[in-house]
Scaffold this motif. Structure first.
Motif, PDB file in Angstrom:
ATOM      1  N   UNK A  21       0.820  -1.207   0.000  1.00 20.51           N
ATOM      2  CA  UNK A  21       0.000   0.000   0.000  1.00 20.51           C
ATOM      3  C   UNK A  21       0.857   1.261   0.000  1.00 20.51           C
ATOM      4  N   UNK A  22       2.004   1.190   0.665  1.00 19.91           N
ATOM      5  CA  UNK A  22       2.909   2.337   0.732  1.00 19.91           C
ATOM      6  C   UNK A  22       4.287   1.844   1.110  1.00 19.91           C
ATOM      7  N   UNK A  23       5.288   2.607   0.721  1.00 21.28           N
ATOM      8  CA  UNK A  23       6.652   2.351   1.180  1.00 21.28           C
ATOM      9  C   UNK A  23       7.340   3.698   1.295  1.00 21.28           C
ATOM     10  N   UNK A  24       8.217   3.811   2.304  1.00 21.35           N
ATOM     11  CA  UNK A  24       8.780   5.123   2.579  1.00 21.35           C
ATOM     12  C   UNK A  24      10.017   5.018   3.463  1.00 21.35           C
ATOM     13  N   UNK A  25      10.798   6.089   3.469  1.00 30.18           N
ATOM     14  CA  UNK A  25      11.944   6.214   4.353  1.00 30.18           C
ATOM     15  C   UNK A  25      11.415   6.761   5.677  1.00 30.18           C
ATOM     16  N   UNK A  59      -4.024  -0.776  12.652  1.00 28.78           N
ATOM     17  CA  UNK A  59      -5.416  -0.839  13.094  1.00 28.78           C
ATOM     18  C   UNK A  59      -6.340  -1.383  12.025  1.00 28.78           C
ATOM     19  N   UNK A  60      -6.069  -1.051  10.777  1.00 26.55           N
ATOM     20  CA  UNK A  60      -6.906  -1.554   9.685  1.00 26.55           C
ATOM     21  C   UNK A  60      -6.728  -3.065   9.549  1.00 26.55           C
ATOM     22  N   UNK A  61      -7.819  -3.733   9.243  1.00 24.40           N
ATOM     23  CA  UNK A  61      -7.772  -5.190   9.113  1.00 24.40           C
ATOM     24  C   UNK A  61      -6.851  -5.606   7.973  1.00 24.40           C
ATOM     25  N   UNK A  62      -6.049  -6.627   8.209  1.00 19.50           N
ATOM     26  CA  UNK A  62      -5.127  -7.222   7.232  1.00 19.50           C
ATOM     27  C   UNK A  62      -3.940  -6.328   6.871  1.00 19.50           C
ATOM     28  N   UNK A  63      -3.699  -5.268   7.636  1.00 18.72           N
ATOM     29  CA  UNK A  63      -2.593  -4.376   7.305  1.00 18.72           C
ATOM     30  C   UNK A  63      -1.465  -4.495   8.327  1.00 18.72           C
ATOM     31  N   UNK A  64      -0.245  -4.506   7.792  1.00 20.78           N
ATOM     32  CA  UNK A  64       0.964  -4.635   8.608  1.00 20.78           C
ATOM     33  C   UNK A  64       2.008  -3.648   8.104  1.00 20.78           C
ATOM     34  N   UNK A  65       2.776  -3.120   9.045  1.00 22.63           N
ATOM     35  CA  UNK A  65       3.912  -2.270   8.686  1.00 22.63           C
ATOM     36  C   UNK A  65       5.181  -3.068   8.958  1.00 22.63           C
ATOM     37  N   UNK A  66       6.021  -3.190   7.945  1.00 16.98           N
ATOM     38  CA  UNK A  66       7.287  -3.910   8.058  1.00 16.98           C
ATOM     39  C   UNK A  66       8.405  -2.882   7.906  1.00 16.98           C
ATOM     40  N   UNK A  67       9.325  -2.877   8.884  1.00 14.36           N
ATOM     41  CA  UNK A  67      10.404  -1.897   8.902  1.00 14.36           C
ATOM     42  C   UNK A  67      11.736  -2.626   8.797  1.00 14.36           C
ATOM     43  N   UNK A  68      12.510  -2.255   7.791  1.00 16.40           N
ATOM     44  CA  UNK A  68      13.851  -2.809   7.595  1.00 16.40           C
ATOM     45  C   UNK A  68      14.842  -1.763   8.104  1.00 16.40           C
ATOM     46  N   UNK A  69      15.594  -2.140   9.144  1.00 21.34           N
ATOM     47  CA  UNK A  69      16.575  -1.228   9.745  1.00 21.34           C
ATOM     48  C   UNK A  69      17.968  -1.669   9.304  1.00 21.34           C
ATOM     49  N   UNK A  93       3.959  -0.622   4.043  1.00 23.41           N
ATOM     50  CA  UNK A  93       2.655  -0.986   4.584  1.00 23.41           C
ATOM     51  C   UNK A  93       2.060  -2.006   3.621  1.00 23.41           C
ATOM     52  N   UNK A  94       1.740  -3.170   4.170  1.00 22.06           N
ATOM     53  CA  UNK A  94       1.271  -4.297   3.361  1.00 22.06           C
ATOM     54  C   UNK A  94      -0.144  -4.683   3.751  1.00 22.06           C
ATOM     55  N   UNK A  95      -0.940  -5.018   2.750  1.00 21.85           N
ATOM     56  CA  UNK A  95      -2.258  -5.614   2.943  1.00 21.85           C
ATOM     57  C   UNK A  95      -2.090  -7.095   2.601  1.00 21.85           C
ATOM     58  N   UNK A  96      -2.313  -7.952   3.595  1.00 26.98           N
ATOM     59  CA  UNK A  96      -2.071  -9.381   3.406  1.00 26.98           C
ATOM     60  C   UNK A  96      -3.306 -10.165   3.836  1.00 26.98           C
ATOM     61  N   UNK A  97      -3.798 -10.992   2.936  1.00 29.17           N
ATOM     62  CA  UNK A  97      -4.938 -11.866   3.217  1.00 29.17           C
ATOM     63  C   UNK A  97      -4.615 -13.277   2.752  1.00 29.17           C
ATOM     64  N   UNK A  98      -5.248 -14.247   3.385  1.00 25.07           N
ATOM     65  CA  UNK A  98      -5.159 -15.630   2.931  1.00 25.07           C
ATOM     66  C   UNK A  98      -3.924 -16.374   3.385  1.00 25.07           C
ATOM     67  N   UNK A  99      -3.107 -15.787   4.238  1.00 25.06           N
ATOM     68  CA  UNK A  99      -1.932 -16.495   4.765  1.00 25.06           C
ATOM     69  C   UNK A  99      -2.345 -17.117   6.095  1.00 25.06           C
ATOM     70  N   UNK A 100      -2.165 -18.425   6.252  1.00 22.09           N
ATOM     71  CA  UNK A 100      -2.524 -19.066   7.528  1.00 22.09           C
ATOM     72  C   UNK A 100      -1.795 -18.404   8.690  1.00 22.09           C
TER      73      UNK A 100
END
Length: 164
Positions: A21-25, A59-69, A93-100
């Motif tokens: 959904x988004x990617x940023x510094x 907070x949004x359903x199926x959304x995750x923020x992944x941070x690479x340091x 920011x990723x929207x992920x569905x269907x992963x067990x």
């Protein structure tokens, strides 16, 4: 009407869906220590790279923020004088569905960083070039090995706490 085997397979297993959904510094720091303090003799760099990962459920359903340091230190091979230091927090920011559920943790820490890495690599390359050094092109990172290493560290820490 009979159900085809393909339709049955689609109904049996939910389809995995991932969307960036988004990617940023989030944070970027570059220090040109060579220019600040000067270095004498050969300035052939010895580069060390450390990568850490962090995941936050949004907070949004199926959304995750992944941070690479990513932290990069460059020193001279002779004498170990610092040349430059880069710290980059690159997030997506990723929207992920269907992963067990039992596969979500490794998915977030392996597949998501794999999608972000080329962009983080480009930022580091640009900032080192703009900082008067040759562009630093990081080699590919094995996120599966990084994940296994992180899991092993967590298990070792848990074992130490249990023994204490």
């Amino acid at each position: 009407m009979t159900e085809t085997p393909e339709a049955g397979a689609q109904n049996a297993a939910p389809q995995m869906k991932m969307q960036i959904l988004a990617q940023y510094v989030r944070d970027l720091s570059f220090e040109n220590i060579l220019a600040q303090k000067g270095a004498s003799g050969d300035t052939t760099p010895e580069v060390s790279v450390n990568v850490g990962l962090d995941v936050k459920k949004r907070q949004a359903e199926y959304q995750y923020e992944v941070i690479m340091k990513t932290k990069v230190n460059a020193k001279t091979k002779e004498g170990g004088q610092p040349l430059f230091h880069v710290e980059l927090e690159y997030a997506g920011v990723f929207h992920i569905e269907g992963v067990p559920e039992d596969q979500m943790h490794p998915f977030l820490l392996i597949e998501c960083p794999r999608q972000l890495f080329p962009f983080a690599r480009r930022v580091i390359s640009d900032v080192t070039r703009d900082g008067s050094f040759p562009p630093l092109n990081l080699e590919n990172i094995d996120f599966v090995a990084l994940y296994r290493q992180q899991v092993a560290q967590m298990q070792a820490q848990a074992a130490q706490k249990a023994d204490a």
